[in-house]
Design an enzyme around this catalytic site. Sequence first.
Site, PDB file in Angstrom:
ATOM      1  N   VAL A  25       4.278   1.305   1.871  1.00 45.27           N
ATOM      2  CA  VAL A  25       4.188   0.281   2.905  1.00 45.27           C
ATOM      3  C   VAL A  25       4.583  -1.067   2.308  1.00 45.27           C
ATOM      4  O   VAL A  25       4.079  -1.462   1.252  1.00 45.27           O
ATOM      5  CB  VAL A  25       2.768   0.192   3.491  1.00 45.27           C
ATOM      6  CG1 VAL A  25       2.723  -0.821   4.643  1.00 45.27           C
ATOM      7  CG2 VAL A  25       2.302   1.556   3.969  1.00 45.27           C
ATOM      8  N   GLY A  72       4.348   7.461   3.081  1.00 47.19           N
ATOM      9  CA  GLY A  72       5.171   6.829   2.059  1.00 47.19           C
ATOM     10  C   GLY A  72       4.646   5.466   1.675  1.00 47.19           C
ATOM     11  O   GLY A  72       3.448   5.195   1.789  1.00 47.19           O
ATOM     12  N   ASP A 102      -7.004  12.676   9.239  1.00 51.94           N
ATOM     13  CA  ASP A 102      -7.053  11.960   7.960  1.00 51.94           C
ATOM     14  C   ASP A 102      -7.771  10.620   8.122  1.00 51.94           C
ATOM     15  O   ASP A 102      -7.268   9.570   7.712  1.00 51.94           O
ATOM     16  CB  ASP A 102      -5.637  11.748   7.418  1.00 51.94           C
ATOM     17  CG  ASP A 102      -5.632  11.447   5.916  1.00 51.94           C
ATOM     18  OD1 ASP A 102      -6.627  11.802   5.246  1.00 51.94           O
ATOM     19  OD2 ASP A 102      -4.651  10.889   5.427  1.00 51.94           O
ATOM     20  N   GLY A 144       0.685   5.399   1.615  1.00 48.70           N
ATOM     21  CA  GLY A 144       0.022   6.317   2.530  1.00 48.70           C
ATOM     22  C   GLY A 144       0.607   7.705   2.437  1.00 48.70           C
ATOM     23  O   GLY A 144       1.487   7.985   1.607  1.00 48.70           O
ATOM     24  N   ALA A 145       0.128   8.612   3.297  1.00 50.79           N
ATOM     25  CA  ALA A 145       0.635   9.975   3.300  1.00 50.79           C
ATOM     26  C   ALA A 145       2.118  10.004   3.647  1.00 50.79           C
ATOM     27  O   ALA A 145       2.874  10.840   3.171  1.00 50.79           O
ATOM     28  CB  ALA A 145      -0.156  10.806   4.308  1.00 50.79           C
ATOM     29  N   GLY A 183       0.809  -1.214   0.000  1.00 49.71           N
ATOM     30  CA  GLY A 183       0.000   0.000   0.000  1.00 49.71           C
ATOM     31  C   GLY A 183       0.840   1.260   0.000  1.00 49.71           C
ATOM     32  O   GLY A 183       2.074   1.222   0.087  1.00 49.71           O
TER      33      GLY A 183
END
Length: 676
Positions: free
Chosen positions: A370, A368, A482, A365-366, A363
Amino acid sequence: MNLFSSRTPLIIFLILLLFFKNPPLISSQNTNFDFPSFSSLRNISLLGDSFLRHGVISLTKQLNVPSSSSGTVIYNHPIEFSNQDSTHIASFSTCFTFSINNVNPVSFGDGLAFFITPDDRILGSPGGYLGLVNSTLLTKNKFVAVEFDTRLDSHFNDPNENHIGLDIDSLNSIKTADVISIGIDLKSGNLITAWIDYESVEKSLKVFLSYSGTKPFDPLLAVDVDLSEYLREFKYVGFSASTEGSTEIHLLENWSFSTFGVKSSRPRFPPYNVSDNSVVRKPPIPVSGSGNKHKRLGWGLGIAGPALFCVFLGLFGYISVKKWKGMRMDKSIKADLLTGPRQFSYKELKAATKGFHDSRIVGHGAFGTVYKAFFMSLGTMSAVKRSKHSHEGKTEFLAELSIIACLRHKNLVPLQGWCAEKGELLLVYEFMPNGSVDNVLYQESDQGLALKWPHRYNIAVGLASVLTYLHQECEQQVIHRDIKTSNIMLDANFNARLGDFGLARLMDHDKSPVSTLTAGTMGYLAPEYLQYGKATEKSDVFSYGVVILELACGRRPIDKETEGQRMVNLVDWVWDLHSEGRLAEAVDRRLNGVFNVEEAKLLLLLGLSCANPDSAERPSMRKVFQILNGEAEPVLVPKTKPTLSFSNHMALNVGDIVSDSEGSQTPDHMFEIKVV
């Protein structure tokens, strides 16, 4: 003096040898585990319809009426059967006790299977597929399995309805054996113990069955088969079972598993006790002229010595400076942390993610990217978040680390550790096997929806619980900023775990938090936060409202109309149905009516009240949690949705504010928002 000069190069060489030592050998370890009973779900994951009750795992539903069902249990940690540097494959042995019973004697099928697979999320279709393969994609799942089949299925060339067989990537067994031949009935409901042994050297697999706990001398099934091609590197082990319009129950009472002969992943140095016959003997060097040769050798080493010494000093200086910079950065990070989880080395994380290989990405995310990580030394699996930028990401890194490190709640993603090396910032979390709500909610398969109604309601309750904790029960209030379905993870039992605190901010209670820059994701942002950039607990409540509307409706916050290209705002769409008295029509049609009507109505109304444009009218998260648990009366929701207006008389609707883009910009002009 000459003696010293002749020995100087030797001393330098010794120093170099001591400084650059050979790395230690990496030795792989055999795997051993034993579950005398299943008192908890520690180290195992249950998928599909499987569940744990009274120390026994049921792989399929226990119903008094015929139904179709499929379930899987998997040992969480990957098993190392070999390594990249060795062609040797480990042998293995497993023993387990199971029973297969029928509530209705005339209802039967389909059986269970022990499997080895590279996929830790394997779950097949109900029916004759034994929970191993998908009915529409028969070759998708890869596995080696021993089936205990209770149904004669001509599609897979079954010999009868009471047999075992060896399956490799297909339910057409390589070889089968009739269980009745040894006086055992798989469907008797009696406890049956099975032993499966594979000898890698002999390339032989044997299966033994008994009503008692004593292993028979002769195997029921013996197959000469080379599994080396299928047992490379890491694999997962577990069980699956299925039914098709039947009441067959598949119970697993205990389970043990062992591997043997896992070899070191690096070749060892040759032994020192070499036989005399293998040593090549050179003729002795004549004594004459030896003095001149020694003198020339001394001059050569005397010249080369200083050069090597300079190289050594250069390398030593380079390494020292690099270590000093790393220590300085570590101290800078540690200075910002009062307490914290374990500090990992960059080498550990790189090895666990296979060099941050693309195949390990799970994945973005904000913060970076994963990655899924396997820590063989610990026998654990984790998720590693790697920052996009080292300097720009440091603020977010420290924010997330300092916040999460001091928080404790069952609905938070546990932080296991961190790393700040090589100019990179990394966070290590507990791995969530079911991924994010976003992925599961909109995922469909041949079995139907992966996220059924009880899971959806439980997610809403869990998220409300953790937000109540963050807003009102922490020493310092935490505003997440968020909240969205992609930041809500699901553990093995589909419990909600809130993560991604890269945008969160700590603040003292009763103080107004002010942010100079609007952060978050469009579609989940409260109108006043989008306009002013002020993050409060009420802006988190708005985002929560959007999330539970998503759960109830199965629609994204901003989505296209069924027909046409016009974008529809989820909050507006549900409120329109509410004003027309058709609120029930908002429930996800993919559920096919299988949901609790009262719970669905409660979630929809609660979602609207949380997404009220007027922040003052939104309930607190504590109130929301109490409503969901039946401890408080639901909030009244007006039939007509309040609209927003500005002091310059420009009408503004939430649908006008929210777009489907992933970014946001701070408006050039600030307006006063009024609710009319």
